[in-house]
Design an enzyme around this catalytic site. Structure first.
Site, short mmCIF file in Angstrom:
data_model
loop_
_atom_site.label_atom_id
_atom_site.label_comp_id
_atom_site.label_asym_id
_atom_site.label_seq_id
_atom_site.Cartn_x
_atom_site.Cartn_y
_atom_site.Cartn_z
CG ASN A 108 -0.19 -0.11 2.51
OD1 ASN A 108 0.73 0.65 2.78
ND2 ASN A 108 -0.56 -1.09 3.31
CG ASP A 160 2.19 -5.31 2.43
OD1 ASP A 160 1.61 -4.24 2.66
OD2 ASP A 160 3.43 -5.45 2.51
N1 APR Z 1 1.86 -15.70 -2.29
C1 APR Z 1 1.36 -15.27 -3.49
N2 APR Z 1 0.20 -14.62 -3.62
C2 APR Z 1 -0.51 -14.40 -2.49
C3 APR Z 1 -0.06 -14.80 -1.21
C4 APR Z 1 1.18 -15.49 -1.15
N3 APR Z 1 1.69 -15.92 0.02
N4 APR Z 1 -1.00 -14.43 -0.29
C5 APR Z 1 -1.99 -13.83 -0.97
N5 APR Z 1 -1.71 -13.81 -2.29
C6 APR Z 1 -2.51 -13.27 -3.40
C7 APR Z 1 -3.99 -13.17 -3.17
O1 APR Z 1 -4.60 -14.42 -3.42
C8 APR Z 1 -4.38 -12.14 -4.22
O2 APR Z 1 -4.67 -12.79 -5.44
O3 APR Z 1 -2.11 -11.93 -3.62
C9 APR Z 1 -3.10 -11.31 -4.42
C10 APR Z 1 -3.20 -9.85 -4.04
O4 APR Z 1 -4.03 -9.72 -2.90
P1 APR Z 1 -3.62 -8.73 -1.69
O5 APR Z 1 -2.44 -9.26 -1.01
O6 APR Z 1 -4.87 -8.49 -0.92
O7 APR Z 1 -3.16 -7.38 -2.42
P2 APR Z 1 -4.03 -6.23 -3.11
O8 APR Z 1 -5.34 -6.70 -3.60
O9 APR Z 1 -3.07 -5.59 -4.09
O10 APR Z 1 -4.31 -5.23 -1.91
C11 APR Z 1 -3.21 -4.56 -1.32
O11 APR Z 1 -3.86 -5.22 0.86
O12 APR Z 1 -2.47 -6.51 2.10
C12 APR Z 1 -2.89 -5.23 1.92
O13 APR Z 1 -1.07 -3.83 2.59
C13 APR Z 1 -1.78 -4.34 1.47
O14 APR Z 1 -3.08 -2.37 1.62
C14 APR Z 1 -2.53 -3.30 0.72
C15 APR Z 1 -3.63 -4.09 0.05
#
Ligand code: APR
Length: 172
Positions: free
Chosen positions: A24, A34
């Site tokens: 983020n 993240d």
């Molecule tokens: N490895 C690979 N992909 C993953 C993992 C992992 N260990 N964990 C989750 N994912 C995938 C999820 O399934 C999703 O398809 O990462 C993708 C992105 O999801 P998010 O992590 O929620 O990221 P995003 O949608 O870009 O939102 C970002 O969420 O976590 C917070 O701090 C971050 O505020 C920011 C927001």
């Protein structure tokens, strides 16, 4: 010309040169991938991120990998989905382009992306997959990277990316 590969596993397990974090704008950690990256990399990552001064949506910033097996983490901030008329597609495309540019500047040979914005940020999975594959396919022609991994952690993203890769004839 970089190869593009699809793999379903946790991104923190990949022994690549650089992994991309779906961060983020504050770059101080969060949930989703993240959170997984910060937990696996250890507290040193947060300390380094504190000095980074945040990251604009669509941009990308590099940190070390700390306790992870890779060498660098490229933090990019995807767009929050707000209906599709707020430049979301261009901003998501920019995340992939800027991350690849940063990987090239590092001299990285292998890079792994999560499905940026498809979790908490609510970007429609199929549209995000098309943008990811089209942008990576275009960048693959000019990058010095040898392999770009598209990493999924759920079935829906995996199927969407597999279909998008087939459409771009990037998947045998
Ligand atoms: N490895 C690979 N992909 C993953 C993992 C992992 N260990 N964990 C989750 N994912 C995938 C999820 O399934 C999703 O398809 O990462 C993708 C992105 O999801 P998010 O992590 O929620 O990221 P995003 O949608 O870009 O939102 C970002 O969420 O976590 C917070 O701090 C971050 O505020 C920011 C927001």
């Amino acid at each position: 010309m970089a190869n593009v590969e699809l793999t379903r596993q946790s991104i923190v397990e990949l022994e690549v040169d650089a992994i991309v974090n779906a961060a983020n704008r504050r770059m101080l950690g969060g949930g989703g991938v993240d959170g997984v990256i910060h937990r696996a990399a250890g507290p040193g990552l947060l300390e380094e991120c504190r000095l980074a001064g945040g990251c604009e949506t669509g941009d990308a910033k590099v940190t070390g990998a700390h306790d992870l097996p890779c060498r660098w983490i490229i933090h990019t901030v995807g767009p929050m989905w707000r209906g599709g008329d707020n430049g979301e597609a261009d901003l998501l495309q920019s995340c992939y382009r800027r991350s690849i540019a940063e990987a090239d500047a590092l001299g990285a040979k292998t890079l792994a992306f999560p499905a940026i914005s498809t979790g908490a940020y609510g970007f429609p999975v199929e549209a995000a997959a098309r943008i990811a594959v089209q942008t990576v396919a275009q960048a693959a022609q000019a990058t010095r990277l040898e392999t770009i991994f598209l990493v999924t952690f759920d079935k829906r993203n995996h199927s969407a990316l597999k279909q998008a890769l087939r459409r771009e004839e990037l998947l045998g």
